[in-house]
Write a protein that holds these residues in place. Structure first.
Motif, PDB file in Angstrom:
ATOM      1  N   TYR A  19       3.769  11.035   5.897  1.00  0.00           N
ATOM      2  CA  TYR A  19       4.180  10.023   4.928  1.00  0.00           C
ATOM      3  C   TYR A  19       5.004  10.652   3.803  1.00  0.00           C
ATOM      4  N   ILE A  20       4.577  11.811   3.310  1.00  0.00           N
ATOM      5  CA  ILE A  20       5.309  12.464   2.219  1.00  0.00           C
ATOM      6  C   ILE A  20       6.712  12.842   2.673  1.00  0.00           C
ATOM      7  N   LYS A  21       6.835  13.319   3.904  1.00  0.00           N
ATOM      8  CA  LYS A  21       8.160  13.654   4.431  1.00  0.00           C
ATOM      9  C   LYS A  21       9.022  12.400   4.557  1.00  0.00           C
TER      10      LYS A  21
ATOM     11  N   SER B 108       8.209  -0.308  -8.731  1.00  0.00           N
ATOM     12  CA  SER B 108       6.802   0.033  -8.573  1.00  0.00           C
ATOM     13  C   SER B 108       6.142  -0.927  -7.602  1.00  0.00           C
ATOM     14  N   ALA B 109       4.913  -0.603  -7.218  1.00  0.00           N
ATOM     15  CA  ALA B 109       4.190  -1.471  -6.291  1.00  0.00           C
ATOM     16  C   ALA B 109       4.033  -2.874  -6.868  1.00  0.00           C
ATOM     17  N   ARG B 110       3.818  -2.978  -8.188  1.00  0.00           N
ATOM     18  CA  ARG B 110       3.673  -4.300  -8.793  1.00  0.00           C
ATOM     19  C   ARG B 110       4.980  -5.076  -8.709  1.00  0.00           C
ATOM     20  N   GLU B 111       6.100  -4.392  -8.932  1.00  0.00           N
ATOM     21  CA  GLU B 111       7.393  -5.065  -8.854  1.00  0.00           C
ATOM     22  C   GLU B 111       7.727  -5.484  -7.426  1.00  0.00           C
ATOM     23  N   LEU B 112       7.137  -4.791  -6.454  1.00  0.00           N
ATOM     24  CA  LEU B 112       7.424  -5.113  -5.066  1.00  0.00           C
ATOM     25  C   LEU B 112       6.616  -6.290  -4.549  1.00  0.00           C
TER      26      LEU B 112
ATOM     27  N   ARG C 219       0.832  -1.201   0.000  1.00  0.00           N
ATOM     28  CA  ARG C 219       0.000   0.000   0.000  1.00  0.00           C
ATOM     29  C   ARG C 219       0.869   1.255   0.000  1.00  0.00           C
ATOM     30  N   LEU C 220       1.933   1.226   0.808  1.00  0.00           N
ATOM     31  CA  LEU C 220       2.826   2.386   0.852  1.00  0.00           C
ATOM     32  C   LEU C 220       3.479   2.616  -0.507  1.00  0.00           C
ATOM     33  N   ALA C 221       3.877   1.533  -1.170  1.00  0.00           N
ATOM     34  CA  ALA C 221       4.496   1.669  -2.494  1.00  0.00           C
ATOM     35  C   ALA C 221       3.492   2.221  -3.505  1.00  0.00           C
ATOM     36  N   GLU C 222       2.244   1.757  -3.402  1.00  0.00           N
ATOM     37  CA  GLU C 222       1.220   2.279  -4.302  1.00  0.00           C
ATOM     38  C   GLU C 222       1.006   3.774  -4.072  1.00  0.00           C
ATOM     39  N   HIS C 223       1.003   4.206  -2.810  1.00  0.00           N
ATOM     40  CA  HIS C 223       0.857   5.623  -2.497  1.00  0.00           C
ATOM     41  C   HIS C 223       2.035   6.428  -3.039  1.00  0.00           C
ATOM     42  N   ARG C 224       3.229   5.858  -2.935  1.00  0.00           N
ATOM     43  CA  ARG C 224       4.409   6.532  -3.467  1.00  0.00           C
ATOM     44  C   ARG C 224       4.276   6.743  -4.966  1.00  0.00           C
ATOM     45  N   ASP C 225       3.823   5.694  -5.682  1.00  0.00           N
ATOM     46  CA  ASP C 225       3.652   5.820  -7.121  1.00  0.00           C
ATOM     47  C   ASP C 225       2.645   6.923  -7.460  1.00  0.00           C
ATOM     48  N   LEU C 226       1.557   7.006  -6.686  1.00  0.00           N
ATOM     49  CA  LEU C 226       0.549   8.035  -6.924  1.00  0.00           C
ATOM     50  C   LEU C 226       1.113   9.429  -6.680  1.00  0.00           C
ATOM     51  N   VAL C 227       1.858   9.592  -5.579  1.00  0.00           N
ATOM     52  CA  VAL C 227       2.435  10.897  -5.256  1.00  0.00           C
ATOM     53  C   VAL C 227       3.347  11.364  -6.389  1.00  0.00           C
ATOM     54  N   LEU C 228       4.200  10.469  -6.881  1.00  0.00           N
ATOM     55  CA  LEU C 228       5.112  10.839  -7.965  1.00  0.00           C
ATOM     56  C   LEU C 228       4.341  11.178  -9.234  1.00  0.00           C
ATOM     57  N   GLU C 229       3.245  10.480  -9.472  1.00  0.00           N
ATOM     58  CA  GLU C 229       2.411  10.775 -10.640  1.00  0.00           C
ATOM     59  C   GLU C 229       1.738  12.143 -10.502  1.00  0.00           C
ATOM     60  N   TRP C 230       1.208  12.444  -9.315  1.00  0.00           N
ATOM     61  CA  TRP C 230       0.553  13.749  -9.103  1.00  0.00           C
ATOM     62  C   TRP C 230       1.521  14.904  -9.290  1.00  0.00           C
TER      63      TRP C 230
END
Length: 434
Positions: free
Chosen positions: A277-279, A312-316, A229-240
């Motif tokens: 989380y972002i920090k 990415s979250a999928r790779e993890l 879930r954390l990895a998925e959130h990271r991917d979203l943050v980078l996309e935004w």
């Protein structure tokens, strides 16, 4: 570019003092066992990604005359031996000692077993053959100042052997890997010491299986799910952060709080947790050497710059999720029946193979485990297994083994634990005399 912050497992044959005397060793010729931290000597292309010279990684396995090296944020990349050097003197010493210990003590193995997917009936054409076992430590190796060798690991990491007393201690704690090694059909003793160990293996079995197998597996699955879930959130943050105009920290935190699966007492608390989380995200990327500064602005530049990305979250998605679920099934059956069944079949086999192939989301794997929890709990309550392992039998076994090791050495009996025993490692001076 990348930097691993963890250090390899301590080699039991390695002394804790600062290494000296390795300045003349050719770092291009020393062995590089599994786990050795290395620095690359050449630039490499992985797809369209350029991996510069000087990147730090860890040896994953020996293959095709070279090595697969795990690099943080990149994955596994193959290098020839001449393209790698141990990262620092401590790593050089680690590689030398580990390889030397393997060469010296491999003949002292008294028990070996094929484990993992081959033993579980879950292997395919790409599956490795993993071997675990036990070795006897020749009597001279028990004395002196050097640490006693407790582990043997092959260069490619596929073979792991534990010193006999360590294996017994692990089995008394109901360590899953050790009990699997002892009970999997096909466990083969190559010495009477191994036969003695197999004859006493029932002494290690108790209701402690409930915690070390079942509860442990379920807790690890929960951690893996949260990590994804954390990895998925990271991917979203980078996309935004690639949007036009670039959203602010407050806006990114607001979006993140809205999708977070973790309930918060108030909206303000949810927003604060998202900012935290972002920090943590930009601090982690900075620690990996992926950001030039530890702040939100650097995270924005990183996201918009098209630079190297962490997996990415999928790779993890962890490949061992199916093994954790299998541990729950194994523990339930062992507690209920009193004997283990390692090879799986039927519907559970099909499900495990789907999980292994990455076709099942981690959240579904966790739900599978949670659905099995009531049966696991009931098997624990009704189990006829003893509450605790038989420490007295284990103690008698170790004393008997110790006496046999002493007898073979003193009487100079033929074999690697007697007359042909390898010489113990010499302890070198690590500091200049004052």
């Amino acid at each position: 570019m990348t930097r691993e912050t963890s250090t390899p497992e301590h080699d039991p044959a390695e002394t804790p003092a600062r290494p000296r005397g390795y300045e003349q060793v050719d770092r291009l010729s020393v062995p590089l066992p599994h786990g050795t931290e290395v620095t690359t000597r050449v630039e490499r292309l992985a797809g369209e990604r350029r991996i510069p010279q000087g990147v730090v990684g860890r040896v994953a396995r020996a293959r095709d005359g070279g090595f697969d090296v795990q690099i943080v944020g990149v994955g596994e990349v193959w290098y020839a031996r001449s393209e790698l050097v141990p990262r620092r003197p401590g790593q050089l010493q680690f590689a030398l000692r580990r390889a030397a210990t393997w060469d010296a003590l491999r003949p002292c193995v008294v028990l070996e077993t094929i484990v993992g997917s081959q033993a579980w009936g879950l292997a395919n054409e790409a599956s490795d053959v993993d071997v675990r076992g036990v070795f006897g430590l020749p009597l001279p190796w028990h004395f002196g100042l050097a640490d006693k060798a407790k582990d043997l690991v092959s260069a490619d990491g596929s073979h792991t052997f534990w010193e006999l007393s360590k294996a017994v201690e692990q089995a008394l704690r109901a360590d899953p890997n050790t009990l699997e090694m002892l009970f999997v059909p096909g466990a083969r003793a190559t010495d009477v010491l191994g036969e003695w160990l197999l004859a006493e293996r029932d002494a290690f079995v108790s209701k402690a299986l409930f915690g070390s197998f079942g509860r442990y597996a379920m807790s690890q699955l929960d951690k893996l799910t949260r990590s994804q879930r954390l990895a998925e959130h990271r991917d979203l943050v980078l996309e935004w952060l690639c949007e036009e105009p670039t959203p602010s920290l407050d806006e990114v935190a607001r979006r993140l709080a809205a999708i977070s699966p973790r309930p918060a007492p108030t909206p303000e608390d949810g927003l604060l947790a998202a900012k935290t989380y972002i920090k943590q995200l930009y601090r982690s990327l900075s620690d990996q050497g992926l950001l030039e500064a530890n702040d939100f602005a650097a995270l924005v530049r990183y996201a918009r710059g098209g630079g190297q990305r962490p997996p990415s979250a999928r790779e993890l998605r962890p490949k061992n999720a199916y093994n954790l679920l299998r541990l729950v099934v194994l523990a339930t059956g062992w507690l209920k029946e009193g004997v283990p069944t390692f090879e799986v079949s039927g519907a559970i086999k099909a499900r495990l193979l789907d999980i292994k192939a990455g076709q099942v989301p981690l959240e579904d794997v966790l739900r599978d485990a949670e659905a099995l929890a009531p049966e696991l709990e009931e098997a624990h309550r009704q189990s006829a297994l003893p509450a605790l392992p038989d420490h007295a039998r284990a103690d008698r076994l170790l004393r008997r083994v110790g006496e046999e090791l002493a007898r073979r050495w003193v009487l100079r009996e033929p074999g690697p634990l007697g007359r042909e025993a390898p010489a113990p490692p010499a302890l070198e001076n690590t500091e200049d005399a004052s």
